[in-house]
Write an enzyme that holds these catalytic residues in place. Sequence first.
Site, mmCIF file in Angstrom:
data_model
loop_
_atom_site.group_PDB
_atom_site.id
_atom_site.type_symbol
_atom_site.label_atom_id
_atom_site.label_comp_id
_atom_site.label_asym_id
_atom_site.label_seq_id
_atom_site.Cartn_x
_atom_site.Cartn_y
_atom_site.Cartn_z
ATOM 1 N N CYS A 68 5.637 -9.831 4.081
ATOM 2 C CA CYS A 68 6.909 -9.716 4.804
ATOM 3 C C CYS A 68 6.663 -9.613 6.316
ATOM 4 O O CYS A 68 5.796 -8.861 6.759
ATOM 5 C CB CYS A 68 7.663 -8.473 4.313
ATOM 6 S SG CYS A 68 9.274 -8.278 5.101
ATOM 7 N N CYS A 72 8.349 -2.435 8.963
ATOM 8 C CA CYS A 72 8.759 -1.125 8.419
ATOM 9 C C CYS A 72 7.495 -0.294 8.143
ATOM 10 O O CYS A 72 6.670 -0.669 7.299
ATOM 11 C CB CYS A 72 9.575 -1.314 7.137
ATOM 12 S SG CYS A 72 10.902 -2.536 7.338
ATOM 13 N N CYS A 75 6.012 0.638 4.495
ATOM 14 C CA CYS A 75 6.086 -0.326 3.384
ATOM 15 C C CYS A 75 4.776 -1.044 3.095
ATOM 16 O O CYS A 75 4.128 -1.585 4.000
ATOM 17 C CB CYS A 75 7.178 -1.347 3.693
ATOM 18 S SG CYS A 75 7.460 -2.486 2.325
ATOM 19 N N CYS A 112 17.741 -4.392 -10.732
ATOM 20 C CA CYS A 112 17.705 -4.613 -9.284
ATOM 21 C C CYS A 112 16.511 -5.490 -8.921
ATOM 22 O O CYS A 112 15.364 -5.146 -9.206
ATOM 23 C CB CYS A 112 17.615 -3.262 -8.574
ATOM 24 S SG CYS A 112 17.500 -3.435 -6.789
ATOM 25 N N CYS A 143 21.855 -6.067 -9.166
ATOM 26 C CA CYS A 143 21.695 -5.640 -7.779
ATOM 27 C C CYS A 143 20.567 -6.478 -7.195
ATOM 28 O O CYS A 143 19.600 -6.772 -7.895
ATOM 29 C CB CYS A 143 21.322 -4.156 -7.747
ATOM 30 S SG CYS A 143 21.027 -3.533 -6.077
ATOM 31 N N CYS A 203 24.898 -0.547 -2.020
ATOM 32 C CA CYS A 203 23.887 0.461 -2.357
ATOM 33 C C CYS A 203 23.107 0.701 -1.070
ATOM 34 O O CYS A 203 22.438 -0.210 -0.578
ATOM 35 C CB CYS A 203 22.974 -0.071 -3.457
ATOM 36 S SG CYS A 203 21.548 1.005 -3.785
ATOM 37 N N ARG A 276 21.275 8.394 -6.117
ATOM 38 C CA ARG A 276 20.099 8.062 -6.936
ATOM 39 C C ARG A 276 18.847 8.763 -6.415
ATOM 40 O O ARG A 276 18.486 8.648 -5.245
ATOM 41 C CB ARG A 276 19.865 6.553 -6.958
ATOM 42 C CG ARG A 276 18.673 6.168 -7.852
ATOM 43 C CD ARG A 276 18.524 4.666 -8.053
ATOM 44 N NE ARG A 276 19.761 4.071 -8.461
ATOM 45 C CZ ARG A 276 20.493 3.278 -7.692
ATOM 46 N NH1 ARG A 276 20.089 2.959 -6.501
ATOM 47 N NH2 ARG A 276 21.629 2.791 -8.134
HETATM 48 N N1 SAM Z 1 12.921 -6.445 2.097
HETATM 49 C C1 SAM Z 1 14.177 -5.915 1.802
HETATM 50 C C2 SAM Z 1 14.667 -4.957 2.849
HETATM 51 O O1 SAM Z 1 13.896 -4.166 3.371
HETATM 52 O O2 SAM Z 1 15.858 -4.988 3.162
HETATM 53 C C3 SAM Z 1 14.294 -5.285 0.443
HETATM 54 C C4 SAM Z 1 13.181 -4.480 -0.198
HETATM 55 S S1 SAM Z 1 12.748 -2.901 0.535
HETATM 56 C C5 SAM Z 1 11.299 -2.556 -0.372
HETATM 57 C C6 SAM Z 1 13.995 -1.763 -0.017
HETATM 58 C C7 SAM Z 1 13.897 -0.339 0.426
HETATM 59 O O3 SAM Z 1 12.887 0.347 -0.296
HETATM 60 C C8 SAM Z 1 13.546 -0.046 1.876
HETATM 61 O O4 SAM Z 1 14.624 -0.200 2.736
HETATM 62 C C9 SAM Z 1 13.092 1.408 1.806
HETATM 63 O O5 SAM Z 1 14.183 2.291 2.011
HETATM 64 C C10 SAM Z 1 12.559 1.542 0.374
HETATM 65 N N2 SAM Z 1 11.083 1.711 0.370
HETATM 66 C C11 SAM Z 1 10.171 0.770 0.678
HETATM 67 N N3 SAM Z 1 8.911 1.266 0.578
HETATM 68 C C12 SAM Z 1 9.027 2.559 0.196
HETATM 69 C C13 SAM Z 1 8.089 3.618 -0.079
HETATM 70 N N4 SAM Z 1 6.776 3.435 0.033
HETATM 71 N N5 SAM Z 1 8.566 4.818 -0.461
HETATM 72 C C14 SAM Z 1 9.907 5.009 -0.570
HETATM 73 N N6 SAM Z 1 10.835 4.060 -0.333
HETATM 74 C C15 SAM Z 1 10.415 2.848 0.060
HETATM 75 C C1 DTB Z 2 15.672 1.828 -2.777
HETATM 76 O O1 DTB Z 2 16.313 2.556 -2.000
HETATM 77 N N1 DTB Z 2 14.575 2.188 -3.417
HETATM 78 C C2 DTB Z 2 14.042 1.074 -4.186
HETATM 79 C C3 DTB Z 2 15.169 0.025 -4.077
HETATM 80 N N2 DTB Z 2 16.017 0.586 -3.078
HETATM 81 C C4 DTB Z 2 14.840 -1.378 -3.834
HETATM 82 C C5 DTB Z 2 12.714 0.650 -3.714
HETATM 83 C C6 DTB Z 2 11.690 1.767 -3.762
HETATM 84 C C7 DTB Z 2 10.410 1.157 -3.361
HETATM 85 C C8 DTB Z 2 9.280 2.141 -3.433
HETATM 86 C C9 DTB Z 2 8.035 1.563 -2.899
HETATM 87 C C10 DTB Z 2 7.387 0.503 -3.729
HETATM 88 O O2 DTB Z 2 7.335 0.618 -4.977
HETATM 89 O O3 DTB Z 2 6.857 -0.451 -3.149
HETATM 90 FE FE1 SF4 Z 3 9.771 -6.125 4.436
HETATM 91 FE FE2 SF4 Z 3 9.121 -3.831 3.268
HETATM 92 FE FE3 SF4 Z 3 10.605 -3.825 5.474
HETATM 93 FE FE4 SF4 Z 3 11.669 -4.732 3.167
HETATM 94 S S1 SF4 Z 3 11.009 -2.635 3.574
HETATM 95 S S2 SF4 Z 3 11.814 -5.669 5.206
HETATM 96 S S3 SF4 Z 3 9.835 -5.662 2.235
HETATM 97 S S4 SF4 Z 3 8.463 -4.550 5.320
#
Ligand code: SAM
Ligand code: DTB
Ligand code: SF4
Length: 331
Positions: A68, A72, A75, A112, A143, A203, A276
């Site tokens: 990606c 963030c 992530c 989702c 979702c 959501c 949630r």
């Molecule tokens: N790429 C898309 C976006 O960011 O809009 C969708 C997927 S992203 C993984 C969805 C959400 O997962 C993020 O906005 C964040 O709040 C949550 N998330 C991602 N990595 C995480 C982590 N290591 N621990 C907890 N929540 C996480």
């Molecule tokens: C959200 O708030 N939590 C979910 C869902 N929306 C997409 C994602 C959690 C991701 C946790 C980190 C991972 O497994 O990579």
């Molecule tokens: Fe990309 Fe992760 Fe950010 Fe979603 S949360 S935009 S997958 S870097």
Amino acid sequence: MVDVVEIERTASRISVAPHKHWERAEAEALYNLPFADLMFQAQGVHRANFNPNHVETASLLSIKTGGCPEDCGYCSQSAQYDTGLKATRLMPRDEVVAVAQRAKDAGATRFCMAAAWRSPKDRDLDQVCDMVSAVKGLGMETCVTLGMLTPDQAERLSEAGLDFYNHNVDTSPEYYDKIITTRTLQDRIDTLAHVRDAGIKVCCGGIIGMGEQVDDRLGMLMLLANLPSHPESVPINLWNEVKGVPVNDTAERPDPIALVRLVATARIMMPQSVVRLSAGRQYMTDELQAMCFLAGANSIFIGDVLLTTKNPQRDRDADLLDRLGITSRLA
Ligand code: SAM
Ligand code: DTB
Ligand code: SF4
């Protein structure tokens, strides 16, 4: 001929009840109540709006993992950090549907689908729309979370029958720039408005445990509760540790009581939203999760993995809900 689908979509655009505007002092006063008073109030609100003995079960699938372009700082899927994650292409529809069927058989009511994109390309969106229609055909709620959307893309997802779009604000306005620089908070708010305008349910939540202060956590709740309408689903994620990302430098696991207080405050500020308990349940004891359910959390993700990180095993969740007398699709 009457277009029932169009009528339902229009109705969902206009039937949003007005809600109060939350001032910081009010949110702080709630959060800082003596614990028993806060819990009593949260439970009253919860019972007035939901069956307090029921928890919703959702399942997650990463349909396009890693690589990606966004930065963030929490992530595993950002290409800007060396997290050791292998990137994959968009999964074929039939594989996605097979995973959704297994999730349904395992007790999930919502499926989702998440993609590691800044925003979807139009040809990718065609494929996701196809997946949404097919998963809906299994009788599950759908979702997706695909990054930023244009109004037209949101409309196309709506036409495909999408129920919810997940797009988080992630943290407070004040802490946001310490975590993400490639997309602004306003970009996120704009996407949420397009989703809402297209008649899709929202959501939207965020993450705690990234080094933010309690003020930031409350700032995040205020941001959510002061949106034009409350998100139907509010995921509260505890940061799931990922090696190699910047958040490691600041991360601190929140005090468990502070987490329960936050859930209770979210329940009171957004009375009709499903709250949630999302990522991070792997670090929580049964007792802490039970307290969060008492405080008003009423949804979880089930399945051994979330997107790339761990989640409690299904049997452990089934056993916990059983001991608490909580009904769900997890038998
Ligand atoms: N790429 C898309 C976006 O960011 O809009 C969708 C997927 S992203 C993984 C969805 C959400 O997962 C993020 O906005 C964040 O709040 C949550 N998330 C991602 N990595 C995480 C982590 N290591 N621990 C907890 N929540 C996480
Ligand atoms: C959200 O708030 N939590 C979910 C869902 N929306 C997409 C994602 C959690 C991701 C946790 C980190 C991972 O497994 O990579
Ligand atoms: Fe990309 Fe992760 Fe950010 Fe979603 S949360 S935009 S997958 S870097």
